[in-house]
Design a protein around this motif. Sequence first.
Motif, PDB file in Angstrom:
ATOM      1  N   ILE A  75     -10.664   2.070   1.582  1.00 42.80           N
ATOM      2  CA  ILE A  75     -10.969   0.913   0.069  1.00 42.80           C
ATOM      3  C   ILE A  75     -12.310   0.346   0.688  1.00 42.80           C
ATOM      4  O   ILE A  75     -12.050  -0.118   1.634  1.00 42.80           O
ATOM      5  N   VAL A  76     -12.983   0.902  -0.467  1.00 42.67           N
ATOM      6  CA  VAL A  76     -14.108  -0.791  -0.097  1.00 42.67           C
ATOM      7  C   VAL A  76     -13.582  -1.937  -0.687  1.00 42.67           C
ATOM      8  O   VAL A  76     -13.638  -1.826  -2.320  1.00 42.67           O
ATOM      9  N   ASP A 133     -13.892   8.141  15.872  1.00 40.06           N
ATOM     10  CA  ASP A 133     -13.079   8.165  14.805  1.00 40.06           C
ATOM     11  C   ASP A 133     -12.074   8.939  13.868  1.00 40.06           C
ATOM     12  O   ASP A 133     -12.968   9.818  13.925  1.00 40.06           O
ATOM     13  N   ILE A 134     -11.269   8.992  13.452  1.00 38.00           N
ATOM     14  CA  ILE A 134     -10.633  10.048  13.009  1.00 38.00           C
ATOM     15  C   ILE A 134     -10.833   9.544  10.927  1.00 38.00           C
ATOM     16  O   ILE A 134     -10.452   8.577  11.020  1.00 38.00           O
ATOM     17  N   PRO A 135     -10.924  10.355  10.449  1.00 34.06           N
ATOM     18  CA  PRO A 135     -11.408  10.170   9.042  1.00 34.06           C
ATOM     19  C   PRO A 135     -10.134   9.956   8.604  1.00 34.06           C
ATOM     20  O   PRO A 135      -9.284  10.561   8.244  1.00 34.06           O
ATOM     21  N   GLU A 180       1.128  -1.387  -0.024  1.00 32.44           N
ATOM     22  CA  GLU A 180       0.090  -0.612  -0.125  1.00 32.44           C
ATOM     23  C   GLU A 180       0.605   1.060   0.119  1.00 32.44           C
ATOM     24  O   GLU A 180       1.958   1.057   0.408  1.00 32.44           O
ATOM     25  N   ASP A 181       0.549   2.638  -0.494  1.00 29.96           N
ATOM     26  CA  ASP A 181       0.988   3.831  -0.438  1.00 29.96           C
ATOM     27  C   ASP A 181       0.914   4.682   0.038  1.00 29.96           C
ATOM     28  O   ASP A 181       0.999   5.583   0.565  1.00 29.96           O
ATOM     29  N   SER A 182      -0.674   4.204   1.172  1.00 30.84           N
ATOM     30  CA  SER A 182      -0.477   5.149   1.883  1.00 30.84           C
ATOM     31  C   SER A 182      -0.994   4.776   2.974  1.00 30.84           C
ATOM     32  O   SER A 182      -1.752   3.837   2.905  1.00 30.84           O
ATOM     33  N   GLU A 183      -2.042   5.487   4.332  1.00 37.72           N
ATOM     34  CA  GLU A 183      -2.526   4.945   5.530  1.00 37.72           C
ATOM     35  C   GLU A 183      -4.196   5.264   4.744  1.00 37.72           C
ATOM     36  O   GLU A 183      -4.319   5.768   4.478  1.00 37.72           O
ATOM     37  N   HIS A 184      -5.253   4.744   5.082  1.00 36.20           N
ATOM     38  CA  HIS A 184      -6.074   3.512   5.030  1.00 36.20           C
ATOM     39  C   HIS A 184      -7.062   2.649   5.790  1.00 36.20           C
ATOM     40  O   HIS A 184      -6.515   1.952   6.578  1.00 36.20           O
ATOM     41  N   ASP A 185      -8.316   3.175   5.942  1.00 37.80           N
ATOM     42  CA  ASP A 185      -9.238   2.163   6.070  1.00 37.80           C
ATOM     43  C   ASP A 185      -9.714   1.091   4.778  1.00 37.80           C
ATOM     44  O   ASP A 185     -10.301   1.107   4.215  1.00 37.80           O
ATOM     45  N   VAL A 186     -10.044  -0.402   5.572  1.00 37.52           N
ATOM     46  CA  VAL A 186     -10.712  -1.378   4.327  1.00 37.52           C
ATOM     47  C   VAL A 186     -11.822  -1.563   5.115  1.00 37.52           C
ATOM     48  O   VAL A 186     -12.087  -2.179   5.993  1.00 37.52           O
TER      49      VAL A 186
END
Length: 720
Positions: A532-533, A526-528, A58-64
């Motif tokens: 990724i869905v 929660d912090i926005p 992955e290339d960045s921090e995200h929520d899956v």
Amino acid sequence: MITEIHMDDVASYKHPVDIFLLNKVTLAYGLNGSGKSTISNYLYNPQDQKYGRCHIKEDSEHDVLVYNQLFLRDYFYEEDTLKGIFSLSKENKEVLEAIDRESKKLETLDGKYREAEGKKVVIETQKNVSKNEVIDKVWEIKQKYSGGDRVLEFCLEGLKRKEKLFEHLSTITQPGDTPQFSTDNLKAEVSSIAGDNAQPIDEVVEFVFDGIRIEDDPLFEKVIVGSQEGSVAEFIAHMGNSDWVRKGLGYLPERIPSSGVPCPFCQKDTITSGLADSIRNVFDDSYDRDLRSLESCQNSYIELETEISFGDISEIGVVDKVIVQRWKALTESIVSRYRENKLLIEQKISSPSTPVKLLSSSTDVDALNVLIRQINDLIRPYNEKLKNKKQSFDDIKRRFWILMRFQYSQSLEVLEKSQKRLDDELALVLKDIVGINSEISSVKSSISTLRKKTVNVQEAIDNINNGLAEIGVTGFSVVPYGESLYRVLRADDDGNAFYSLSEGEKTVISFLYFVELCKGQKSTSDIPKKKIVVIDDPISSLSHIYVFNIGQLIKRTFCNSPAFEQVLVLTHSLYFFYELTYTKKSDRDQLQHLFRIIKNSEGSNVVRMKYEEIQNDYQTYWSIVKDESSPPALVANCMRNIIEYFFNFVQKRDFNNVFQKPLLSGDKYQAFYRYMNRESHSLGQNIFDIKEFDYGVFREGLRLVFEECGYSEHYKAMIK
């Protein structure tokens, strides 16, 4: 975004499979059981130990956020109530602007954090590279001494892994001085005490030579000439030829007549008895005693010859070539001196009046005994080692590692300096990370406080109920329950309504809930983050009336929205798959990737798929039948679906009577016949369990079914 998914050694993924995700939307099609759910389950819970050999890049921090059966189980099947979804929808401009500012600040801090983490990774990588280079260098020890003659391989017991061998060598203190032994010395020690044939060595007895006393006797330097009285004696002394005269006496008879006898020297009758007596009186008793003493010394010296015998010490394992050469030089010198002294003694006895100086063996004998003591100093510890073999081998091992530590000292010292420098750099980076994390925590706390002033639970409820109405579901709705929960409510029943829903209804409401969850937050704290869905078969239990609506909802909410960074949809339905693809080629090329998930005897695989390759379900069944490596049950099921689809839906006729025809009524096709009939979904029976079958017979049976019914051209077209 996720750029790569690596699946390996889990479920049907028997071999490594890499899925490269380069566009925003990824669509994957595969039949049930092909491996779709394994991918979504991994993304749902990547920490599960069974995915130990899987990873994502992955290339960045995200929520899956993943919608699949695990999501349904966790959110719906354990309790009737649903967790709340919170949205920022209340009108409060100042608070929203403050949240926006804090979010941008958080984004900046996240960038700094990733930059610091990047530096950390670079430094740690440098440390690992430097260390691994030395580890590989040190590994030469194992390669060298566990191969070849293997004499010193016991020193490597328990150290036949790179990391462990390196750690062991690193714990050994660098020797202050150069070791005065080599691996060849250690090998020689091992060879001398190893095995059952190793025996103690007898010590060498010091050499005792009594001849030294004879060699120092002053008699050999004495001038032995007999009596010096009388005119004859004076004359002999004057002439200095007493030895010559004494030898001449041996030629005179005991009794000499008055007429005289010939002189032994001039052969004239000049020797009278008086002259003979005068000559004999010169060699008196003193002379005879000295002569007898000389002869006694000679005899004693000759008897010592048996003592001048030296063994071969080259066969004594503990001595080296230098000692052997020294031994040889000293013993040869002693033997040589002995032989020369024997000649000198003979010379003295032959000419008593001539003084001689015997060669002294004392120095060589003393030197030889010093050497013998050195040899015994080597023999004694060897014998002790032989008595205590374990202790001896431990000592050899200890010295072996001292020698290795000395030999690899330069590499280890360079590594130590390098690691120290990198550790100092890493400490500064870690300090920065701690500071950044502290700022991030502060900003997140601020956002959470601000969010609580603007959250709206009702908006999510309204959106879910509106979605149900749009799809045409009116028999139930979602209502608030407590402070932060929802529940399902039927118009005529306010009890445990969720459990009374059909599977299709549960799927509809769960998916709408998932949509709102993706748009909002799970909790007020929660912090926005970038989202990724992942959606796995959202229409598996829906009637086809909902497929279009769900497809359009996914396109509108996820695929076409900038709020979501990436979307991955997996489905078993080609109709649904086709519904989600962009019809415009330029949009597909820029925004979508299409994949096909397949499974055969070698396991699951994921391959790229072109838009032109999209087939309907009926064509897919034929592709499975044509692949002999497909699992038997899957091939048989596809054959059954082909026949059921073609005869029931296309031709609207029953094919049962075809098996009464002679070509298909034989025993050869009974297994095929029974499976096509008794396991048909249309008959509602499932009592024939098929694990293996003759692929050729089943394929031939399928061909005959179409040919006997008059559809041979259709069969040929589909099977080619």
